[in-house]
Motif scaffolding. Structure first.
Motif, PDB file in Angstrom:
ATOM      1  N   PHE A   3     -38.040 -10.252-101.148  1.00  0.00           N
ATOM      2  CA  PHE A   3     -38.415  -8.842-101.277  1.00  0.00           C
ATOM      3  C   PHE A   3     -37.739  -8.239-100.358  1.00  0.00           C
ATOM      4  CE2 PHE A   3     -41.972 -11.404-103.066  1.00  0.00           C
ATOM      5  CZ  PHE A   3     -42.362 -10.680-104.218  1.00  0.00           C
ATOM      6  N   THR A   4     -37.892  -6.655-100.839  1.00  0.00           N
ATOM      7  CA  THR A   4     -37.364  -5.602 -99.587  1.00  0.00           C
ATOM      8  C   THR A   4     -38.550  -4.692 -99.457  1.00  0.00           C
ATOM      9  OG1 THR A   4     -35.682  -4.427 -98.663  1.00  0.00           O
ATOM     10  CG2 THR A   4     -36.047  -4.331-101.099  1.00  0.00           C
ATOM     11  N   LEU A   5     -38.174  -3.534 -98.770  1.00  0.00           N
ATOM     12  CA  LEU A   5     -39.358  -2.838 -98.734  1.00  0.00           C
ATOM     13  C   LEU A   5     -39.007  -1.293 -99.192  1.00  0.00           C
ATOM     14  CD1 LEU A   5     -40.142  -3.157 -94.848  1.00  0.00           C
ATOM     15  CD2 LEU A   5     -41.288  -4.397 -96.750  1.00  0.00           C
ATOM     16  N   SER A   6     -39.787  -0.892 -99.940  1.00  0.00           N
ATOM     17  CA  SER A   6     -39.467   0.578-100.556  1.00  0.00           C
ATOM     18  C   SER A   6     -39.349   1.762 -99.447  1.00  0.00           C
ATOM     19  CB  SER A   6     -40.510   1.019-101.559  1.00  0.00           C
ATOM     20  OG  SER A   6     -41.697   1.111-100.966  1.00  0.00           O
ATOM     21  N   VAL A  24     -40.817  -1.103 -89.703  1.00  0.00           N
ATOM     22  CA  VAL A  24     -40.140  -1.867 -90.632  1.00  0.00           C
ATOM     23  C   VAL A  24     -39.483  -0.907 -91.446  1.00  0.00           C
ATOM     24  CG1 VAL A  24     -41.305  -3.973 -90.242  1.00  0.00           C
ATOM     25  CG2 VAL A  24     -42.124  -2.345 -91.648  1.00  0.00           C
ATOM     26  N   GLN A  25     -38.170  -1.168 -91.935  1.00  0.00           N
ATOM     27  CA  GLN A  25     -37.746  -0.468 -92.832  1.00  0.00           C
ATOM     28  C   GLN A  25     -36.473  -1.188 -93.849  1.00  0.00           C
ATOM     29  OE1 GLN A  25     -35.511   3.007 -90.907  1.00  0.00           O
ATOM     30  NE2 GLN A  25     -35.562   1.604 -88.975  1.00  0.00           N
ATOM     31  N   PRO A  26     -36.203  -0.844 -95.002  1.00  0.00           N
ATOM     32  CA  PRO A  26     -35.026  -1.371 -95.795  1.00  0.00           C
ATOM     33  C   PRO A  26     -33.811  -1.062 -95.005  1.00  0.00           C
ATOM     34  CG  PRO A  26     -35.895   0.469 -96.748  1.00  0.00           C
ATOM     35  CD  PRO A  26     -36.805   0.228 -95.724  1.00  0.00           C
ATOM     36  N   MET A  27     -32.888  -2.114 -94.699  1.00  0.00           N
ATOM     37  CA  MET A  27     -31.638  -1.839 -94.162  1.00  0.00           C
ATOM     38  C   MET A  27     -30.370  -2.708 -94.600  1.00  0.00           C
ATOM     39  SD  MET A  27     -30.620   0.257 -91.732  1.00  0.00           S
ATOM     40  CE  MET A  27     -32.068   0.768 -91.194  1.00  0.00           C
ATOM     41  N   LYS A 123     -43.843  -3.761-100.548  1.00  0.00           N
ATOM     42  CA  LYS A 123     -42.731  -4.826-100.748  1.00  0.00           C
ATOM     43  C   LYS A 123     -42.320  -4.805-102.268  1.00  0.00           C
ATOM     44  CE  LYS A 123     -44.654  -7.819 -97.565  1.00  0.00           C
ATOM     45  NZ  LYS A 123     -45.458  -9.161 -97.053  1.00  0.00           N
ATOM     46  N   VAL A 124     -40.987  -4.596-102.434  1.00  0.00           N
ATOM     47  CA  VAL A 124     -40.378  -4.589-103.880  1.00  0.00           C
ATOM     48  C   VAL A 124     -39.327  -5.828-103.855  1.00  0.00           C
ATOM     49  CG1 VAL A 124     -40.658  -2.164-104.262  1.00  0.00           C
ATOM     50  CG2 VAL A 124     -38.541  -3.066-103.077  1.00  0.00           C
ATOM     51  N   PRO A 125     -39.606  -6.325-105.104  1.00  0.00           N
ATOM     52  CA  PRO A 125     -38.714  -7.582-105.467  1.00  0.00           C
ATOM     53  C   PRO A 125     -37.157  -7.209-105.349  1.00  0.00           C
ATOM     54  CG  PRO A 125     -40.382  -7.220-107.173  1.00  0.00           C
ATOM     55  CD  PRO A 125     -40.487  -6.152-106.394  1.00  0.00           C
ATOM     56  N   LEU A 126     -36.447  -8.072-104.628  1.00  0.00           N
ATOM     57  CA  LEU A 126     -34.895  -7.705-104.520  1.00  0.00           C
ATOM     58  C   LEU A 126     -34.412  -8.234-105.900  1.00  0.00           C
ATOM     59  CD1 LEU A 126     -33.313  -6.938-102.041  1.00  0.00           C
ATOM     60  CD2 LEU A 126     -32.938  -9.088-101.418  1.00  0.00           C
ATOM     61  N   GLN A 127     -33.606  -7.366-106.492  1.00  0.00           N
ATOM     62  CA  GLN A 127     -32.849  -7.570-107.494  1.00  0.00           C
ATOM     63  C   GLN A 127     -31.384  -7.699-106.933  1.00  0.00           C
ATOM     64  OE1 GLN A 127     -33.382  -5.604-111.444  1.00  0.00           O
ATOM     65  NE2 GLN A 127     -34.600  -4.010-110.053  1.00  0.00           N
TER      66      GLN A 127
END
Length: 200
Positions: A3-6, A24-27, A123-127
């Motif tokens: 997962f990653t974060l939105s 925490v953040q997407p990077m 959390k969002v699934p990582l595609q």
């Protein structure tokens, strides 16, 4: 599935007068992470430490920033790993309150600050994404653009030469069906160049 974060999420803890501000953040990569940490130093010039951990494949990093070795960056990275995250940066800004916490206290403080932020994170699934490269006659450019829009894909580059070359980014799972649709509607006039896969 990783997962990653939105969106970025922050947290704050006060432990024995020290203030710990977590985020925490997407990077996606280390260069972006370093830029985010540099920006934090500008926002918090009086901070004692800004420790961080990046979980992003081969670009991962764990930085103690002057705290005793292994008491900040690595434990923060472990929290991200345990949550099955990828492409996520965790930062903790520490304002020293005058009371030393000891190695065990530091590990707890940094992991708790990150864990608290993650509790509120979406959390969002990582595609797995891929980039398709195709070339078409000018008459078909409009058709390709419509198909890109219908598929919810992203047109990331267009080059007009003898033919129109287009770069299209979309989830890997949709790539084969997308190519087939374009081949059918383009009646054999769509040329494909080898695709590259990457995670989003």
């Amino acid at each position: 599935m990783p997962f990653t974060l939105s969106t970025p999420v922050t947290s704050e803890l006060i432990i024995k007068k020290s203030r710990f501000i977590g985020c925490v953040q997407p990077m996606q990569d280390r260069a972006s992470a370093q830029a985010a940490v540099d920006a934090l130093w500008q926002q918090h010039p009086g901070a004692a430490h800004i420790c961080w951990a990046l979980l992003a494949g081969g670009q991962s990093a764990a930085v103690d920033d002057g705290e005793p070795s292994g008491t900040a960056g690595r434990p923060m990275l472990d929290v991200l790993r345990h949550q099955d995250l990828e492409g996520v940066l965790a930062t903790v800004v520490r304002y020293f309150g005058g009371v030393k916490l000891g190695a065990g206290g530091l590990v707890r403080a940094y992991t708790d600050t990150v864990a608290q932020a993650l509790l509120q994170a979406d959390k969002v699934p990582l595609q797995r994404m891929c980039t398709l490269h195709c070339q078409v006659p000018y008459a078909l450019e409009g058709l390709v653009r419509r198909e890109v829009e219908l598929a919810g894909a992203t047109l990331i580059g267009v080059h007009h030469g003898t033919l129109v070359q287009l770069q299209i980014r979309l989830p890997e799972a949709q790539a084969a069906a997308f190519e087939q649709r374009l081949n059918d509607s383009g009646q054999g006039r769509v040329g494909w160049v080898a695709q590259t896969a990457l995670s989003s």
